[in-house]
Design a protein around this motif. Structure first.
Motif, PDB file in Angstrom:
ATOM      1  N   VAL A 269       0.852  -1.188   0.000  1.00  0.00           N
ATOM      2  CA  VAL A 269       0.000   0.000   0.000  1.00  0.00           C
ATOM      3  C   VAL A 269       0.889   1.239   0.000  1.00  0.00           C
ATOM      4  O   VAL A 269       1.998   1.231   0.546  1.00  0.00           O
ATOM      5  N   ILE A 270       0.414   2.285  -0.648  1.00  0.00           N
ATOM      6  CA  ILE A 270       1.125   3.565  -0.729  1.00  0.00           C
ATOM      7  C   ILE A 270       0.308   4.609   0.028  1.00  0.00           C
ATOM      8  O   ILE A 270      -0.872   4.820  -0.273  1.00  0.00           O
ATOM      9  N   GLY A 271       0.929   5.251   0.995  1.00  0.00           N
ATOM     10  CA  GLY A 271       0.244   6.295   1.764  1.00  0.00           C
ATOM     11  C   GLY A 271       0.420   7.644   1.087  1.00  0.00           C
ATOM     12  O   GLY A 271       1.512   8.186   1.023  1.00  0.00           O
ATOM     13  N   ILE A 272      -0.690   8.180   0.569  1.00  0.00           N
ATOM     14  CA  ILE A 272      -0.665   9.500  -0.080  1.00  0.00           C
ATOM     15  C   ILE A 272      -0.465  10.574   0.996  1.00  0.00           C
ATOM     16  O   ILE A 272      -1.110  10.548   2.033  1.00  0.00           O
ATOM     17  N   VAL A 273       0.425  11.535   0.718  1.00  0.00           N
ATOM     18  CA  VAL A 273       0.746  12.584   1.688  1.00  0.00           C
ATOM     19  C   VAL A 273       0.010  13.876   1.336  1.00  0.00           C
ATOM     20  O   VAL A 273       0.262  14.463   0.278  1.00  0.00           O
ATOM     21  N   PRO A 274      -0.892  14.332   2.201  1.00  0.00           N
ATOM     22  CA  PRO A 274      -1.596  15.589   1.899  1.00  0.00           C
ATOM     23  C   PRO A 274      -0.748  16.811   2.288  1.00  0.00           C
ATOM     24  O   PRO A 274      -1.130  17.608   3.136  1.00  0.00           O
ATOM     25  N   PHE A 275       0.400  16.931   1.645  1.00  0.00           N
ATOM     26  CA  PHE A 275       1.340  18.033   1.877  1.00  0.00           C
ATOM     27  C   PHE A 275       1.436  18.776   0.552  1.00  0.00           C
ATOM     28  O   PHE A 275       1.764  18.185  -0.482  1.00  0.00           O
ATOM     29  N   ASN A 276       1.136  20.071   0.581  1.00  0.00           N
ATOM     30  CA  ASN A 276       0.981  20.819  -0.675  1.00  0.00           C
ATOM     31  C   ASN A 276       2.144  20.666  -1.641  1.00  0.00           C
ATOM     32  O   ASN A 276       1.958  20.520  -2.840  1.00  0.00           O
ATOM     33  N   LYS A 277       3.367  20.704  -1.096  1.00  0.00           N
ATOM     34  CA  LYS A 277       4.544  20.623  -1.973  1.00  0.00           C
ATOM     35  C   LYS A 277       4.689  19.262  -2.636  1.00  0.00           C
ATOM     36  O   LYS A 277       5.375  19.140  -3.651  1.00  0.00           O
ATOM     37  N   PHE A 278       4.063  18.243  -2.041  1.00  0.00           N
ATOM     38  CA  PHE A 278       4.100  16.898  -2.619  1.00  0.00           C
ATOM     39  C   PHE A 278       2.873  16.624  -3.478  1.00  0.00           C
ATOM     40  O   PHE A 278       2.752  15.577  -4.094  1.00  0.00           O
ATOM     41  N   LEU A 279       1.946  17.595  -3.501  1.00  0.00           N
ATOM     42  CA  LEU A 279       0.708  17.390  -4.252  1.00  0.00           C
ATOM     43  C   LEU A 279       0.711  18.133  -5.576  1.00  0.00           C
ATOM     44  O   LEU A 279       0.116  17.694  -6.552  1.00  0.00           O
ATOM     45  N   SER A 280       1.388  19.291  -5.582  1.00  0.00           N
ATOM     46  CA  SER A 280       1.369  20.141  -6.767  1.00  0.00           C
ATOM     47  C   SER A 280       2.799  20.498  -7.153  1.00  0.00           C
ATOM     48  O   SER A 280       3.663  20.637  -6.283  1.00  0.00           O
ATOM     49  N   PHE A 281       3.024  20.656  -8.440  1.00  0.00           N
ATOM     50  CA  PHE A 281       4.373  21.010  -8.884  1.00  0.00           C
ATOM     51  C   PHE A 281       4.418  22.417  -9.459  1.00  0.00           C
ATOM     52  O   PHE A 281       5.362  22.804 -10.127  1.00  0.00           O
ATOM     53  N   ASN A 282       3.385  23.183  -9.173  1.00  0.00           N
ATOM     54  CA  ASN A 282       3.285  24.515  -9.743  1.00  0.00           C
ATOM     55  C   ASN A 282       3.990  25.523  -8.826  1.00  0.00           C
ATOM     56  O   ASN A 282       3.362  26.337  -8.172  1.00  0.00           O
ATOM     57  N   TRP A 283       5.340  25.431  -8.750  1.00  0.00           N
ATOM     58  CA  TRP A 283       6.104  26.273  -7.848  1.00  0.00           C
ATOM     59  C   TRP A 283       6.771  27.413  -8.612  1.00  0.00           C
ATOM     60  O   TRP A 283       7.118  27.269  -9.773  1.00  0.00           O
ATOM     61  N   ASP A 284       7.028  28.515  -7.913  1.00  0.00           N
ATOM     62  CA  ASP A 284       7.869  29.554  -8.515  1.00  0.00           C
ATOM     63  C   ASP A 284       9.322  29.340  -8.082  1.00  0.00           C
ATOM     64  O   ASP A 284       9.641  28.367  -7.395  1.00  0.00           O
ATOM     65  N   LYS A 285      10.210  30.271  -8.473  1.00  0.00           N
ATOM     66  CA  LYS A 285      11.645  30.073  -8.254  1.00  0.00           C
ATOM     67  C   LYS A 285      12.024  30.014  -6.773  1.00  0.00           C
ATOM     68  O   LYS A 285      13.036  29.432  -6.407  1.00  0.00           O
ATOM     69  N   THR A 286      11.221  30.644  -5.923  1.00  0.00           N
ATOM     70  CA  THR A 286      11.549  30.642  -4.498  1.00  0.00           C
ATOM     71  C   THR A 286      10.981  29.419  -3.792  1.00  0.00           C
ATOM     72  O   THR A 286      11.079  29.296  -2.572  1.00  0.00           O
ATOM     73  N   GLY A 287      10.374  28.510  -4.557  1.00  0.00           N
ATOM     74  CA  GLY A 287       9.830  27.305  -3.941  1.00  0.00           C
ATOM     75  C   GLY A 287       8.428  27.494  -3.407  1.00  0.00           C
ATOM     76  O   GLY A 287       7.894  26.629  -2.735  1.00  0.00           O
ATOM     77  N   ARG A 288       7.816  28.655  -3.720  1.00  0.00           N
ATOM     78  CA  ARG A 288       6.441  28.885  -3.290  1.00  0.00           C
ATOM     79  C   ARG A 288       5.478  28.320  -4.313  1.00  0.00           C
ATOM     80  O   ARG A 288       5.710  28.435  -5.516  1.00  0.00           O
ATOM     81  N   LEU A 289       4.369  27.759  -3.830  1.00  0.00           N
ATOM     82  CA  LEU A 289       3.370  27.253  -4.757  1.00  0.00           C
ATOM     83  C   LEU A 289       2.606  28.413  -5.364  1.00  0.00           C
ATOM     84  O   LEU A 289       2.276  29.373  -4.685  1.00  0.00           O
TER      85      LEU A 289
END
Ligand SMILES: [Zn+2]
Length: 351
Positions: free
Chosen positions: A245-265
């Motif tokens: 089983v794989i546990g999905i992590v509800p952590f924004n940085k692991f959910l979306s890859f739409n980041w800017d250069k400073t690492g902000r979503l």
């Protein structure tokens, strides 16, 4: 409307680290912890506390023993941290002892056996902790595994960054000779291999060598968030093949890859993003029986970094509601919320 109460299993929380490293009281509510902390800690705005877990009906948590390496690829200095195997062992043992101490609360117990698992999921509310190690450095040598297992360790993750056993996040590479030996010792015990954080090369080597149960307690899909911290489709296939089983992590940085250069979503992250990861694994696996939830809440991030619909861990049932709304059946949802993890644990824990 009558709401069904789900039996929830959370496959990753660093409870001991938060208590011993950050001085947080797990038995207090997350909201009380927030009041006590004037500035956000390493782990952000608190999301976990025993009262919130009871509210959500979280019956089982894979509670981590995680010692932090002083030298790690994130460059973060985390205190306490270890330089040597002996220091890692000491810190790990302190965390294990902390979990034992928690059981002086009559509603908290350590799950070492299948029978204890059944006890914690039936009847009035109880929280069962399955002790799982994140980064195997506290195991001083492969033979030392057996001492840990005697004391209750049931899940071993080899890596965080790299360890003396394997390559890890941000530090690719194969298993070390000690890592190969540790897998052999694990086969002689009923111990589960946790592949979250494992470098890809180590991952495939380990799956070839190790015949026991294989899971990923807190990992998302690399197809959606392309970093080595997440699982490639090939890795997901390999875990599914082992009925892990794989546990999905509800952590924004692991959910979306739409980041800017400073690492902000650049976008607001919601449960729709969680659903995308669930759907992706479902498509690869042909069903939902290999999907679970591994929140990692308070594992270096807090309420400010999780999907908008969630404030504390008490809100996990909202994931179930979102799954139902998007068309998953009650059975599928109860699987993702907890039953899939319970299947793996039932099949793997000693009687
Ligand atoms: Zn982790």
């Amino acid at each position: 409307m009558h709401h069904r109460q789900w039996v929830i299993v959370d496959s990753h929380e660093d409870i001991a680290f938060n208590s011993l490293g950050l001085g947080r009281d797990f038995l207090a509510s997350a909201l009380e912890t927030r009041k006590r902390e004037s500035s956000p800690s390493f782990s952000g705005i608190a999301t976990i506390g025993f009262p919130e877990m009871a509210q959500a009906n979280i019956r089982v948590v894979l509670a981590s023993i995680w010692a932090a390496a002083c030298h790690n690829p994130t460059g973060l200095t985390i205190k306490p941290c270890y330089e040597t195997a002996e220091e890692a062992y000491e810190q790990g043992q302190q965390q294990l002892a902390y979990y034992e101490k928690l059981t002086s609360n009559p509603y908290v117990s350590i799950v070492r056996t299948k029978r204890a698992l059944e006890r914690t999921t039936e009847g009035e509310y109880h929280l069962g902790l399955v002790m799982s190690m994140e980064g195997a450095d506290p195991i001083v040598s492969p033979e030392n595994l057996h001492e840990w297992v005697r004391k209750g360790l049931r899940v071993v993750g080899f890596a965080h960054g790299k360890t003396r056993y394997s390559g890890g996040t941000g530090q690719p590479g194969p298993l070390t000779p000690a890592g190969r030996e540790l897998l052999l010792e694990m086969e002689r015990e009923p111990v589960i291999l946790d592949t979250s954080h494992m470098a890809e090369e180590s991952f495939f080597e380990a799956l070839n060598l190790f015949k026991g149960p294989v899971i990923a307690t807190h990992s998302n899909c690399r197809a959606l968030v392309p970093t080595d911290r997440q699982l490639s489709d090939e890795m997901i296939h390999a875990i599914v093949k082992r009925d892990g089983v794989i546990g999905i992590v509800p952590f924004n940085k692991f959910l979306s890859f739409n980041w800017d250069k400073t690492g902000r979503l650049k976008e607001g992250v919601t449960l729709a993003h969680v659903l995308k990861h669930v759907q992706h694994i479902c498509d690869l696996a042909g069903g939902t029986s290999n999907i679970g939830i591994g929140t990692d809440f308070d594992g270096g991030f807090g309420s400010e970094s999780i999907p908008a619909e969630l404030d504390t861990i008490a809100d996990l049932p909202r994931i179930a509601e979102a799954l139902l709304k998007s068309g998953f059946s009650e059975n599928e949802v109860s699987g993702v919320m907890g039953e899939n993890w319970l299947r793996v644990l039932r099949n793997s824990l000693p009687t």
